[in-house]
Design a protein around this motif. Sequence first.
Motif, short mmCIF file in Angstrom:
data_model
loop_
_atom_site.label_atom_id
_atom_site.label_comp_id
_atom_site.label_asym_id
_atom_site.label_seq_id
_atom_site.Cartn_x
_atom_site.Cartn_y
_atom_site.Cartn_z
N TYR A 155 0.85 -1.19 0.00
CA TYR A 155 0.00 0.00 0.00
C TYR A 155 0.89 1.24 0.00
CZ TYR A 155 -3.95 -3.06 0.82
OH TYR A 155 -4.91 -4.03 0.68
N LEU A 156 1.43 1.52 -1.20
CA LEU A 156 2.34 2.65 -1.30
C LEU A 156 1.52 3.92 -1.52
CD1 LEU A 156 5.36 2.75 -1.01
CD2 LEU A 156 5.59 2.45 -3.45
N THR A 157 0.96 4.42 -0.42
CA THR A 157 0.12 5.61 -0.50
C THR A 157 0.39 6.48 0.73
OG1 THR A 157 -2.15 6.44 -0.62
CG2 THR A 157 -1.84 4.39 0.59
N SER A 158 0.49 7.79 0.51
CA SER A 158 0.76 8.65 1.67
C SER A 158 -0.51 8.97 2.44
CB SER A 158 1.47 9.93 1.21
OG SER A 158 0.86 10.41 0.04
N PRO A 203 -1.61 0.41 6.20
CA PRO A 203 -1.94 -1.01 6.33
C PRO A 203 -0.72 -1.93 6.44
CG PRO A 203 -3.30 -0.01 4.63
CD PRO A 203 -2.31 1.03 5.05
N ASN A 204 0.31 -1.69 5.64
CA ASN A 204 1.50 -2.55 5.70
C ASN A 204 2.21 -2.43 7.06
OD1 ASN A 204 1.77 -1.71 2.36
ND2 ASN A 204 1.63 -3.84 3.00
N LEU A 227 7.84 4.36 9.93
CA LEU A 227 8.40 3.39 8.98
C LEU A 227 7.71 3.57 7.63
CD1 LEU A 227 10.14 0.75 8.65
CD2 LEU A 227 8.11 -0.54 9.30
N SER A 228 8.47 3.42 6.53
CA SER A 228 7.84 3.53 5.21
C SER A 228 7.03 2.27 4.92
CB SER A 228 8.89 3.73 4.12
OG SER A 228 9.35 2.47 3.65
N PRO A 229 5.90 2.40 4.20
CA PRO A 229 5.10 1.21 3.86
C PRO A 229 5.91 0.16 3.12
CG PRO A 229 3.91 3.22 3.26
CD PRO A 229 5.29 3.63 3.70
N PHE A 230 6.82 0.60 2.26
CA PHE A 230 7.62 -0.37 1.52
C PHE A 230 8.46 -1.22 2.47
CE2 PHE A 230 11.51 -1.81 -0.55
CZ PHE A 230 10.95 -2.61 -1.54
N VAL A 283 8.36 -5.30 3.30
CA VAL A 283 9.53 -6.19 3.26
C VAL A 283 9.69 -6.90 4.61
CG1 VAL A 283 12.07 -6.25 3.12
CG2 VAL A 283 10.76 -4.84 1.51
N LEU A 284 9.59 -6.13 5.70
CA LEU A 284 9.84 -6.68 7.03
C LEU A 284 8.76 -7.68 7.45
CD1 LEU A 284 11.09 -3.41 8.77
CD2 LEU A 284 12.47 -5.42 8.20
N SER A 285 7.51 -7.41 7.05
CA SER A 285 6.44 -8.34 7.40
C SER A 285 6.65 -9.68 6.70
CB SER A 285 5.08 -7.73 7.03
OG SER A 285 4.06 -8.57 7.49
#
Length: 390
Positions: A30-33, A62-63, A242-245, A249-251
């Motif tokens: 969910y790459l959204t600000s 969400p991420n 934290l950035s969604p990206f 990755v971490l999840s």
Amino acid sequence: MNDSEYGFETQAIRTQLERTKFQEHSVPLYLTSSFVFEDAEDMRASFTEEKERNIYSRFSNPNTTEFVDKICKMEGAEAGYAFATGMAAVYSTFAALLNAGDHIVSAGSVFGSTHALFVNYFPKWNIQTTYFDINKPETIESCIQPNTKILYAESPTNPAIDIIDLELLGAIAKKHNLILIIDNCFATPYIQQPIKFGAHLVIHSATKLIDGQGRVLGGVTVGREDLIREIYLFSRNTGPALSPFNAWVLSKSLETLAVRLDRHCENAFKVAEFLEAHPNVNTVKYPFLKSHPQYEIAKKQMSLGGNIVAFEIKGGIEAGRKFLNNIKLCSLSANLGDTRTIVTHPASTTHSKLSVEERLAVSITDGLVRISVGLETVKDVIDDLKQALA
Ligand SMILES: *Cc1c(COP(=O)(O)O)cnc(C)c1O
């Protein structure tokens, strides 16, 4: 779904955001600000927090939520907030909870930048820190003052791999009404869950074993809901999110944490046994070696020994430098908890600015070498260490 009966690995894999209408199997990014509202009333109720929903990715995304939910389940925590780095987690946690005039009692051997916060920055706001010697836990209570608010430690420590009794810290925190915060980075929740021993908050640099592949930076603080609420409000206004990206990755990385850690620890134990038998090595520190001074405590609070091995090379600083120069396969790098084995010599590198006395106070001798054992074929790692020690 009542998922509290599921095992660690199942939670790590099956804790997942709701599927979208596309019925994806793996969670999308969910790459959204920001997020949209249905109408003025929806927007009003969202901002007053009558509705729990995403507004802006500095607050939640969400991420990030999925990543935090997983860490909460793994640590047995009520709530959490994810940060851009481990240091953002450490700084924001202290900054949210402390007022001018408050006092911290901390183990003296803490991560270098955490030490810098305590000695260079918090004093600007009249927040002082008293260090105790991690190997003299009987002195902790004498460091506590009427204005002490936080008790802080890492276990195992970096880079000397000392262990502190978490149950003892939990009892001291309870007796003196302190907030106990544990940086659990070296153990990960797969190996050690500090909340079980009385910690109120647990901090991780997700950059290390949680990512596990040396790709992204991240951090997280989890624990008691009322404390996390303070940390959340501070962070939503100051912006360390934290950035969604990176959260995505971490999840995904958490899905393989257990299998990775099993192998990391198996390899590290073999490396520790090899070093212990080597004639050019004085002492080896690994929590699950019987020779470790706090072996019994390690066995009580950790399910595995971790992936970091510390050892004392014969011949001091010069021998340490020579050893690093002879390493062929392993990496010389500042990170740890990677698939790739990493070797460091603190006295000639990360801690070279400290005096010998300052280094010894945090158990860093001239010949101390730290190995973050990776996931390569362990024979190849041992062969590399063997030729460099020769
Ligand atoms: C690396 C580390 C940190 C800081 O984490 P970053 O993600 O590098 O900011 C904090 N504590 C410990 C124990 C660490 O090893």
